[in-house]
Design a protein around this motif. Structure first.
Motif, PDB file in Angstrom:
ATOM      1  N   ILE B   7       0.849  -1.202   0.000  1.00 35.52           N
ATOM      2  CA  ILE B   7       0.000   0.000   0.000  1.00 35.52           C
ATOM      3  C   ILE B   7       0.881   1.246   0.000  1.00 35.52           C
ATOM      4  O   ILE B   7       1.797   1.351   0.825  1.00 35.52           O
ATOM      5  N   GLN B   8       0.598   2.152  -0.909  1.00 34.26           N
ATOM      6  CA  GLN B   8       1.293   3.443  -0.906  1.00 34.26           C
ATOM      7  C   GLN B   8       0.515   4.393  -0.007  1.00 34.26           C
ATOM      8  O   GLN B   8      -0.639   4.713  -0.294  1.00 34.26           O
ATOM      9  N   THR B   9       1.141   4.803   1.064  1.00 31.03           N
ATOM     10  CA  THR B   9       0.446   5.653   2.046  1.00 31.03           C
ATOM     11  C   THR B   9       0.158   7.042   1.485  1.00 31.03           C
ATOM     12  O   THR B   9       1.013   7.660   0.862  1.00 31.03           O
ATOM     13  N   LYS B  10      -1.073   7.506   1.707  1.00 31.94           N
ATOM     14  CA  LYS B  10      -1.466   8.871   1.348  1.00 31.94           C
ATOM     15  C   LYS B  10      -1.921   9.570   2.627  1.00 31.94           C
ATOM     16  O   LYS B  10      -2.703   9.007   3.395  1.00 31.94           O
ATOM     17  N   ILE B  11      -1.431  10.787   2.827  1.00 31.59           N
ATOM     18  CA  ILE B  11      -1.794  11.516   4.049  1.00 31.59           C
ATOM     19  C   ILE B  11      -3.142  12.186   3.842  1.00 31.59           C
ATOM     20  O   ILE B  11      -3.250  13.218   3.175  1.00 31.59           O
ATOM     21  N   ARG B  86      13.071  14.325   2.603  1.00 29.58           N
ATOM     22  CA  ARG B  86      13.275  13.411   3.747  1.00 29.58           C
ATOM     23  C   ARG B  86      12.244  13.715   4.841  1.00 29.58           C
ATOM     24  O   ARG B  86      11.747  12.802   5.500  1.00 29.58           O
ATOM     25  N   PHE B  87      11.920  14.972   5.018  1.00 33.25           N
ATOM     26  CA  PHE B  87      10.903  15.376   5.995  1.00 33.25           C
ATOM     27  C   PHE B  87       9.557  14.732   5.642  1.00 33.25           C
ATOM     28  O   PHE B  87       8.895  14.124   6.491  1.00 33.25           O
ATOM     29  N   VAL B  88       9.183  14.821   4.372  1.00 33.97           N
ATOM     30  CA  VAL B  88       7.904  14.241   3.931  1.00 33.97           C
ATOM     31  C   VAL B  88       7.917  12.721   4.130  1.00 33.97           C
ATOM     32  O   VAL B  88       6.944  12.127   4.604  1.00 33.97           O
ATOM     33  N   ASP B  89       9.046  12.083   3.790  1.00 33.61           N
ATOM     34  CA  ASP B  89       9.152  10.629   3.986  1.00 33.61           C
ATOM     35  C   ASP B  89       8.970  10.253   5.455  1.00 33.61           C
ATOM     36  O   ASP B  89       8.227   9.328   5.788  1.00 33.61           O
ATOM     37  N   LYS B  90       9.668  10.972   6.338  1.00 28.58           N
ATOM     38  CA  LYS B  90       9.581  10.645   7.768  1.00 28.58           C
ATOM     39  C   LYS B  90       8.170  10.832   8.303  1.00 28.58           C
ATOM     40  O   LYS B  90       7.672  10.019   9.083  1.00 28.58           O
ATOM     41  N   VAL B  91       7.535  11.914   7.871  1.00 31.93           N
ATOM     42  CA  VAL B  91       6.153  12.176   8.326  1.00 31.93           C
ATOM     43  C   VAL B  91       5.227  11.081   7.786  1.00 31.93           C
ATOM     44  O   VAL B  91       4.378  10.561   8.509  1.00 31.93           O
ATOM     45  N   THR B  92       5.418  10.715   6.524  1.00 30.40           N
ATOM     46  CA  THR B  92       4.566   9.681   5.914  1.00 30.40           C
ATOM     47  C   THR B  92       4.751   8.345   6.625  1.00 30.40           C
ATOM     48  O   THR B  92       3.784   7.614   6.866  1.00 30.40           O
ATOM     49  N   GLN B  94       5.679   7.834   9.789  1.00 27.52           N
ATOM     50  CA  GLN B  94       5.042   7.888  11.108  1.00 27.52           C
ATOM     51  C   GLN B  94       3.524   7.904  10.990  1.00 27.52           C
ATOM     52  O   GLN B  94       2.820   7.325  11.813  1.00 27.52           O
ATOM     53  N   TYR B  95       3.025   8.582   9.952  1.00 26.29           N
ATOM     54  CA  TYR B  95       1.578   8.617   9.699  1.00 26.29           C
ATOM     55  C   TYR B  95       1.071   7.186   9.442  1.00 26.29           C
ATOM     56  O   TYR B  95       0.044   6.769   9.994  1.00 26.29           O
ATOM     57  N   ALA B  96       1.817   6.438   8.625  1.00 20.78           N
ATOM     58  CA  ALA B  96       1.437   5.048   8.326  1.00 20.78           C
ATOM     59  C   ALA B  96       1.474   4.217   9.607  1.00 20.78           C
ATOM     60  O   ALA B  96       0.567   3.421   9.881  1.00 20.78           O
ATOM     61  N   ARG B  97       2.498   4.429  10.407  1.00 16.96           N
ATOM     62  CA  ARG B  97       2.652   3.664  11.654  1.00 16.96           C
ATOM     63  C   ARG B  97       1.478   3.938  12.595  1.00 16.96           C
ATOM     64  O   ARG B  97       0.880   3.006  13.148  1.00 16.96           O
TER      65      ARG B  97
END
Lengths: 73, 131
Positions: B7-11, B86-92, B94-97
């Protein structure tokens, strides 16, 4: 009692892979549907042999043979 | 195993986005006006509304077209310790988690194991008993 297990791998860019263990038939997709809906877009699904396993179901093959009719003008 | 999917996570959900940003120790403010100080852009858009902000010129805005929260910032004045991608990746991540944690809990699963791998991915194993 049967144990169901899901293993998630959350990549650093947010790509999530999930593997469901111990679920029979389409039960596994029912379990993960709500998770997938909240997460985003499912990009790949692979079903394993247990997916096709059903309790008390007998598969019957259609014995009627296809017949092709050819019309000649 | 009976099912394997990617699954590709979408915020898309604000509460989980806020939770993810707070876990990453950003000071989250809701409904802020971002002030664009870069002179190249300040004339066009001096003030931009963001549903979620982490500084006075970095935030997330709801994108009606993609139906996701998108990062809004000015690269010229970017001042976080990691680059925007990298900021967007890290947020994504944690959002997925957080989303997985919340959803499995609702389904009656318990977290059995959770650990971070050498490549910074997170592995999470959850279980439940059914009759």
């Amino acid at each position: 009692m049967n144990q169901q297990k899901i293993k998630f791998t959350i990549r650093q860019d947010g790509l999530v892979t999930e593997e469901v263990f111990g679920a029979v038939g389409n039960e596994c997709q029912d379990i993960t549907k709500s998770i997938e809906e909240k997460l985003g877009n499912v990009t790949y699904i692979e079903t394993k042999p247990e997916y096709y396993q059903q309790e008390n179901v007998t598969l019957q093959h259609d014995t009627n043979q296809d017949q092709t009719q050819t019309a000649i003008d | 195993m009976s099912h394997f999917s990617t699954i590709q996570t979408k915020i898309k959900h604000k509460p989980q986005l806020i939770e993810a940003l707070e876990l990453l120790q950003y000071d989250v403010q809701e409904n802020q006006e971002l002030v664009i100080t870069n002179p190249d852009h300040a004339e066009d858009h001096p003030v931009v509304h963001a549903e979620i902000a982490v500084s006075n010129d970095i935030g997330f805005r709801w994108n009606e077209t993609t139906e996701t929260y998108d990062l809004y910032s000015d690269h010229a004045t970017w001042n976080l310790d990691i680059p925007p991608s990298r900021f967007v990746d890290k947020v994504t991540q944690q959002y997925a988690r957080m989303t997985v944690h919340n959803q499995v809990k609702e389904l009656g699963f318990e977290v059995e194991e959770e650990w971070e791998m050498d490549d910074n991915s997170i592995e999470l194993v959850v279980t439940r008993w059914v009759t």
